[in-house]
Motif scaffolding. Sequence first.
Motif, PDB file in Angstrom:
ATOM      1  N   GLU A 107      31.158  34.988 -10.305  1.00 42.93           N
ATOM      2  CA  GLU A 107      32.518  35.220 -10.766  1.00 42.93           C
ATOM      3  C   GLU A 107      32.738  36.724 -10.822  1.00 42.93           C
ATOM      4  N   ALA A 108      32.938  37.308  -9.644  1.00 46.21           N
ATOM      5  CA  ALA A 108      33.136  38.747  -9.535  1.00 46.21           C
ATOM      6  C   ALA A 108      34.512  39.123 -10.055  1.00 46.21           C
ATOM      7  N   ALA A 109      34.711  40.408 -10.216  1.00 43.60           N
ATOM      8  CA  ALA A 109      36.008  40.903 -10.689  1.00 43.60           C
ATOM      9  C   ALA A 109      37.108  40.369  -9.788  1.00 43.60           C
ATOM     10  N   GLY A 110      38.186  39.935 -10.384  1.00 44.73           N
ATOM     11  CA  GLY A 110      39.302  39.403  -9.610  1.00 44.73           C
ATOM     12  C   GLY A 110      39.343  37.886  -9.590  1.00 44.73           C
ATOM     13  N   PHE A 111      38.263  37.235  -9.913  1.00 45.18           N
ATOM     14  CA  PHE A 111      38.261  35.771  -9.936  1.00 45.18           C
ATOM     15  C   PHE A 111      38.788  35.297 -11.269  1.00 45.18           C
ATOM     16  N   GLU A 112      39.785  34.448 -11.192  1.00 41.70           N
ATOM     17  CA  GLU A 112      40.397  33.934 -12.411  1.00 41.70           C
ATOM     18  C   GLU A 112      40.313  32.420 -12.417  1.00 41.70           C
ATOM     19  N   LYS A 113      39.589  31.918 -13.368  1.00 40.37           N
ATOM     20  CA  LYS A 113      39.450  30.478 -13.498  1.00 40.37           C
ATOM     21  C   LYS A 113      40.629  29.966 -14.323  1.00 40.37           C
ATOM     22  N   PRO A 114      41.419  29.037 -13.774  1.00 43.30           N
ATOM     23  CA  PRO A 114      42.571  28.547 -14.536  1.00 43.30           C
ATOM     24  C   PRO A 114      42.133  27.749 -15.760  1.00 43.30           C
ATOM     25  N   ALA A 115      42.901  27.898 -16.814  1.00 43.34           N
ATOM     26  CA  ALA A 115      42.649  27.117 -18.022  1.00 43.34           C
ATOM     27  C   ALA A 115      43.173  25.703 -17.785  1.00 43.34           C
ATOM     28  N   PRO A 116      42.611  24.712 -18.447  1.00 44.43           N
ATOM     29  CA  PRO A 116      43.052  23.329 -18.223  1.00 44.43           C
ATOM     30  C   PRO A 116      44.496  23.087 -18.660  1.00 44.43           C
ATOM     31  N   TYR A 117      45.062  23.978 -19.434  1.00 42.47           N
ATOM     32  CA  TYR A 117      46.427  23.824 -19.917  1.00 42.47           C
ATOM     33  C   TYR A 117      47.402  24.777 -19.225  1.00 42.47           C
ATOM     34  N   ASP A 118      46.994  25.380 -18.122  1.00 44.01           N
ATOM     35  CA  ASP A 118      47.850  26.358 -17.445  1.00 44.01           C
ATOM     36  C   ASP A 118      49.188  25.777 -16.991  1.00 44.01           C
ATOM     37  N   ASP A 119      49.204  24.548 -16.520  1.00 40.41           N
ATOM     38  CA  ASP A 119      50.481  23.954 -16.101  1.00 40.41           C
ATOM     39  C   ASP A 119      51.450  23.881 -17.281  1.00 40.41           C
ATOM     40  N   ARG A 120      50.949  23.445 -18.421  1.00 43.64           N
ATOM     41  CA  ARG A 120      51.805  23.359 -19.613  1.00 43.64           C
ATOM     42  C   ARG A 120      52.201  24.751 -20.106  1.00 43.64           C
ATOM     43  N   LEU A 121      51.287  25.686 -20.043  1.00 47.59           N
ATOM     44  CA  LEU A 121      51.581  27.048 -20.479  1.00 47.59           C
ATOM     45  C   LEU A 121      52.615  27.701 -19.554  1.00 47.59           C
ATOM     46  N   THR A 122      52.520  27.414 -18.278  1.00 55.35           N
ATOM     47  CA  THR A 122      53.506  27.925 -17.324  1.00 55.35           C
ATOM     48  C   THR A 122      54.878  27.338 -17.628  1.00 55.35           C
ATOM     49  N   ARG A 123      54.927  26.054 -17.887  1.00 57.64           N
ATOM     50  CA  ARG A 123      56.208  25.430 -18.236  1.00 57.64           C
ATOM     51  C   ARG A 123      56.739  26.006 -19.547  1.00 57.64           C
ATOM     52  N   LEU A 124      55.873  26.229 -20.517  1.00 56.37           N
ATOM     53  CA  LEU A 124      56.293  26.819 -21.780  1.00 56.37           C
ATOM     54  C   LEU A 124      56.889  28.212 -21.548  1.00 56.37           C
ATOM     55  N   SER A 125      56.287  28.980 -20.675  1.00 56.80           N
ATOM     56  CA  SER A 125      56.823  30.307 -20.351  1.00 56.80           C
ATOM     57  C   SER A 125      58.227  30.191 -19.768  1.00 56.80           C
ATOM     58  N   GLU A 126      58.408  29.231 -18.885  1.00 49.40           N
ATOM     59  CA  GLU A 126      59.723  29.010 -18.273  1.00 49.40           C
ATOM     60  C   GLU A 126      60.749  28.592 -19.327  1.00 49.40           C
ATOM     61  N   VAL A 127      60.351  27.706 -20.198  1.00 53.23           N
ATOM     62  CA  VAL A 127      61.230  27.224 -21.266  1.00 53.23           C
ATOM     63  C   VAL A 127      61.623  28.363 -22.204  1.00 53.23           C
ATOM     64  N   VAL A 128      60.656  29.191 -22.581  1.00 50.73           N
ATOM     65  CA  VAL A 128      60.956  30.310 -23.478  1.00 50.73           C
ATOM     66  C   VAL A 128      61.916  31.287 -22.806  1.00 50.73           C
ATOM     67  N   GLY A 129      61.768  31.503 -21.519  1.00 53.91           N
ATOM     68  CA  GLY A 129      62.706  32.358 -20.795  1.00 53.91           C
ATOM     69  C   GLY A 129      64.118  31.802 -20.858  1.00 53.91           C
ATOM     70  N   ALA A 130      64.259  30.499 -20.651  1.00 59.93           N
ATOM     71  CA  ALA A 130      65.579  29.857 -20.721  1.00 59.93           C
ATOM     72  C   ALA A 130      66.153  29.946 -22.121  1.00 59.93           C
ATOM     73  N   VAL A 131      65.330  29.663 -23.118  1.00 61.60           N
ATOM     74  CA  VAL A 131      65.798  29.707 -24.507  1.00 61.60           C
ATOM     75  C   VAL A 131      66.196  31.130 -24.890  1.00 61.60           C
ATOM     76  N   HIS A 132      65.427  32.095 -24.455  1.00 63.65           N
ATOM     77  CA  HIS A 132      65.745  33.485 -24.765  1.00 63.65           C
ATOM     78  C   HIS A 132      67.121  33.860 -24.208  1.00 63.65           C
ATOM     79  N   TYR A 133      67.385  33.497 -22.960  1.00 62.48           N
ATOM     80  CA  TYR A 133      68.698  33.803 -22.386  1.00 62.48           C
ATOM     81  C   TYR A 133      69.815  33.089 -23.148  1.00 62.48           C
ATOM     82  N   LEU A 134      69.652  31.795 -23.343  1.00 63.81           N
ATOM     83  CA  LEU A 134      70.711  31.003 -23.987  1.00 63.81           C
ATOM     84  C   LEU A 134      70.925  31.412 -25.436  1.00 63.81           C
TER      85      LEU A 134
END
Length: 121
Positions: free
Chosen positions: A14-41
């Motif tokens: 696991e050299a520099a630059g390798f990023e192992k995704p967390a098992p909850y990354d899909d949900r965290l990505t969706r949460l980021s999207e949701v927070v962006g929408a809520v922030h605007y609204l």
Amino acid sequence: MAQTEAVPQAGGSEAAGFEKPAPYDDRLTRLSEVVGAVHYLRNLCNSAAEPEWRQSLSDLMENETKAEPKRRARLTAAYNRGYRSFASVYTTCTAAAVRAEENYRNEGATLAAEITARYGN
């Protein structure tokens, strides 16, 4: 939503630059999207803006992605996508914008609770 994963460098380590995704990354990505929408609204429909939404996500991203710039970029892109998706539709506060903010806020709360319950310490 497809995710791209960095490929480890030669040697299989696991050299520099390798990023192992967390098992909850899909949900965290969706949460980021949701927070962006809520922030605007929230800012559109509430004269007393709430910077806590953006700051909370910023703090979360800092804790989650300290040494993972690609992962941080994915979460930032999701936040921006959520923000821009509503900025392109709503320029003034309407009843539909208020409902959308409420729906997204509820979805965000659910996602945060699921992530914490399943993967929290």
